[in-house]
Design a protein around this motif. Structure first.
Motif, PDB file in Angstrom:
ATOM      1  N   TYR A 121       0.674  -1.225  -0.106  1.00 40.56           N
ATOM      2  CA  TYR A 121      -0.195   0.000   0.028  1.00 40.56           C
ATOM      3  C   TYR A 121       1.083   1.124  -0.012  1.00 40.56           C
ATOM      4  N   GLU A 122       0.346   2.398  -0.923  1.00 41.15           N
ATOM      5  CA  GLU A 122       1.289   3.417  -0.879  1.00 41.15           C
ATOM      6  C   GLU A 122       0.629   4.437   0.001  1.00 41.15           C
ATOM      7  N   PHE A 123       0.941   4.781   1.172  1.00 43.61           N
ATOM      8  CA  PHE A 123       0.695   5.685   2.137  1.00 43.61           C
ATOM      9  C   PHE A 123       1.029   7.010   1.649  1.00 43.61           C
ATOM     10  N   ASP A 124       2.063   7.280   0.822  1.00 44.95           N
ATOM     11  CA  ASP A 124       2.437   8.678   0.466  1.00 44.95           C
ATOM     12  C   ASP A 124       2.273   8.744  -1.024  1.00 44.95           C
ATOM     13  N   GLU A 125       1.804  10.050  -1.680  1.00 44.03           N
ATOM     14  CA  GLU A 125       2.073  10.172  -2.894  1.00 44.03           C
ATOM     15  C   GLU A 125       2.014  11.876  -3.242  1.00 44.03           C
ATOM     16  N   VAL A 126       3.058  12.199  -4.059  1.00 44.69           N
ATOM     17  CA  VAL A 126       3.362  13.413  -4.578  1.00 44.69           C
ATOM     18  C   VAL A 126       2.433  14.073  -5.542  1.00 44.69           C
ATOM     19  N   VAL A 127       1.575  15.099  -5.377  1.00 46.79           N
ATOM     20  CA  VAL A 127       0.999  15.863  -6.328  1.00 46.79           C
ATOM     21  C   VAL A 127       1.173  17.238  -6.496  1.00 46.79           C
ATOM     22  N   ARG A 134      -1.146   9.280   4.138  1.00 50.28           N
ATOM     23  CA  ARG A 134      -2.367   8.600   4.812  1.00 50.28           C
ATOM     24  C   ARG A 134      -2.100   8.447   5.918  1.00 50.28           C
ATOM     25  N   GLU A 135      -2.689   8.712   7.376  1.00 53.16           N
ATOM     26  CA  GLU A 135      -2.111   8.481   8.702  1.00 53.16           C
ATOM     27  C   GLU A 135      -3.389   7.704   9.201  1.00 53.16           C
ATOM     28  N   PRO A 136      -2.789   7.077  10.439  1.00 60.66           N
ATOM     29  CA  PRO A 136      -3.817   6.258  11.155  1.00 60.66           C
ATOM     30  C   PRO A 136      -5.052   7.076  11.823  1.00 60.66           C
ATOM     31  N   LEU A 465      -7.970   5.552   7.655  1.00 61.27           N
ATOM     32  CA  LEU A 465      -7.029   6.305   7.515  1.00 61.27           C
ATOM     33  C   LEU A 465      -7.274   7.618   7.220  1.00 61.27           C
ATOM     34  N   GLU A 466      -6.565   8.569   7.685  1.00 65.53           N
ATOM     35  CA  GLU A 466      -6.992   9.994   7.417  1.00 65.53           C
ATOM     36  C   GLU A 466      -6.039  10.492   6.354  1.00 65.53           C
ATOM     37  N   VAL A 467      -6.657  11.496   5.696  1.00 66.42           N
ATOM     38  CA  VAL A 467      -5.720  12.092   4.540  1.00 66.42           C
ATOM     39  C   VAL A 467      -5.223  13.391   5.070  1.00 66.42           C
ATOM     40  N   LYS A 468      -3.819  13.328   4.771  1.00 65.46           N
ATOM     41  CA  LYS A 468      -3.257  15.046   5.089  1.00 65.46           C
ATOM     42  C   LYS A 468      -2.448  15.431   4.252  1.00 65.46           C
TER      43      LYS A 468
END
Length: 476
Positions: A121-127, A134-136, A465-468
């Motif tokens: 799973y990719e918890f991080d992505e750069v846009v 994505r954090e617990p 997960l929460e999205v930051k």
């Protein structure tokens, strides 16, 4: 009588604050065989405090650490497969082999699936120059049902562990023994203290305390729509995330070009499976009106071949329903079907012959059912099939969608494209095409009053997960 008078809080078995207990009834014998402690708000407060303390460190564990932890949970779970099957069979009446293969197997399947998701799973992505991470979500409260205990516990605990959340579980007080054994598995697997906590109790006490607690960040509930509404209301004041998997009244559309013998046999067996105690059971069978008599004969044979009896007997197909409350409710709904004019073609009120003890239901089939009848509107949660005739495909789709629920549905056709076309028109979270089984990598959940949120695979994983967004993350 087994005594299970402790809760699991902060890595230890502890005595409850109060002294209330509840007897656990074996539905096959109607006799109490265990006693559990019943928690209250103060017990929940202790468990939540432990989970909150543990979150700081557990949420920062690495992917590798959580992979290893899940692998340990899976290995320990496998060791207890036979004992778990026996616990489930005793507490909710599932035939022993079904309990092992389907009930215990479902739990193993979900734990294994979430492990595979975690590995990649990719918890991080750069846009652009923003990092989306994505954090617990935090401390989770889990309220699980009695009908598929390991399925629902692992659907929640597995992804919570994988994402770095901490939790408090309230298993069903009707069937709590499997939840207690699962807690022992968690302890032996080495889950850190405070990450997983378990408090037994009922909805008005422990369930309410979890739903309203200000330090609970998410509540995941599986159960009736009525109880789900109560959970959502209780959670509203603290604006926590609420994920719900609720009731269903799933349509099973048999199209005119289907293989009727295969489709009707499969659909009827699915309706009766687990004594009808599945929220996604295909309980409304929609068939061409001019072929209803053919359908009745096929379905009737399935009912006649369904062996209702002792869950420990090798020949048993389905055992009892879980409790006297459920038994009485199902009996009342069967009687309502007769009173409202549906044609009873198999089964009916009362226990099966030679069974005068235990919460056993006769496999029951109604034909000539209209969609405004009680047995077509309400979730029976027993081995009761309603056959509804339709005159056109458009009418079948309209009947299928004419329900407050939208959990699952089933479409069978001789031509796959035909089945796919109808499936796209069903307002439900899931459609089984041509008898296909559920895919644990898919998304389990419903539309309308069947709930919100999704379980299973990546989709259930993301509910925790929460999205930051970190703007300006990339160097200019």
């Amino acid at each position: 009588m087994k005594q299970a008078l402790q809760f699991y809080i902060d890595g230890s078995w502890v005595s409850p604050v109060g002294s209330a207990t509840l007897e656990v009834i074996n539905p096959a014998t109607e006799e109490a065989y265990a006693r559990i402690a019943m928690g209250e708000k103060a017990d929940v407060d202790k468990a939540v405090a432990a989970a909150k303390r543990a979150f700081g460190s557990f949420s920062r564990t690495s992917r590798k650490e959580r992979v290893q932890l899940l692998e340990s949970v899976i290995a320990t779970y496998k060791k207890y497969a036979d004992e778990m099957a026996a616990a489930i069979s005793d507490e909710m009446g599932a035939p022993l082999e079904f309990a092992k293969q389907a009930q215990v197997g479902a739990g193993l399947g979900h734990l294994s699936q979430v492990l595979e998701v975690l590995k990649t799973y990719e918890f991080d992505e750069v846009v652009n120059n923003t990092l989306i991470t994505r954090e617990p979500i935090g401390v989770c409260g889990f309220i699980t049902p009695w009908n598929w205990p390991m399925n629902q516990i692992t659907c929640k605990v597995g992804p919570a562990l994988a994402t770095g959340c901490t939790m408090v579980l309230k298993p069903s007080e009707v069937a709590p023994m499997s939840g207690l054994l699962f807690t022992q598995i968690i302890h032996e697997a080495g889950v850190p203290a405070g990450v997983y906590n378990m408090v037994n109790g009922d909805g008005p006490s422990v369930g309410q305390a979890l739903s309203t607690h200000p330090d609970i960040d998410m509540v995941s509930f599986t159960g009736s729509t009525r109880a789900g509404i109560a959970v959502a209301r209780a959670a509203a004041d603290t604006v926590k995330r609420v994920s719900q998997e609720l009731g269903g009244k799933s349509p099973n559309i048999i199209l005119a070009d289907a293989d009727f013998l295969r489709a009707i046999t499969h659909g009827t067996r699915q309706c009766f499976s687990n004594s009808g105690q599945s929220c996604n059971a295909p309980t409304r069978m929609l068939v061409p009106a001019d072929r209803q008599e053919e359908v009745i004969e096929i379905a009737r044979k399935v009912a006649e071949q369904t062996v209702v009896g002792d869950p420990r007997a090798a020949t048993t197909t389905i055992g009892p329903v879980v409790s006297k409350v459920q038994f009485d409710k199902i009996q009342a709904l069967i009687e309502a079907g007769v009173a409202e004019g549906a044609r009873l073609v198999a089964g009916g009120p009362g226990r099966p012959e030679n069974l005068n003890r235990g919460y056993y239901i006769r496999p029951t089939i109604f034909a000539d059912v209209r969609n405004d009848m009680t047995i077509a509107r309400e979730e029976v949660f027993g081995p009761v099939l309603a056959i509804l005739p339709y005159s056109s495909e458009e009418e079948a789709i309209a009947i299928a969608n004419d329900t407050i629920y939208g959990l699952s549905s089933y479409v069978t056709a001789g031509n796959l494209d035909h089945a796919r076309s109808v499936a796209r028109q069903i307002r439900a979270g899931m459609v089984h095409i041509n008898g296909a089984s559920g895919d644990l990598a898919g998304a389990f959940g419903g539309y309308k009053q069947s709930g919100n949120g999704r379980e299973w695979g990546k989709f259930g994983f993301e509910d925790f997960l929460e999205v930051k967004s970190m703007f300006g993350y990339q160097a200019a």
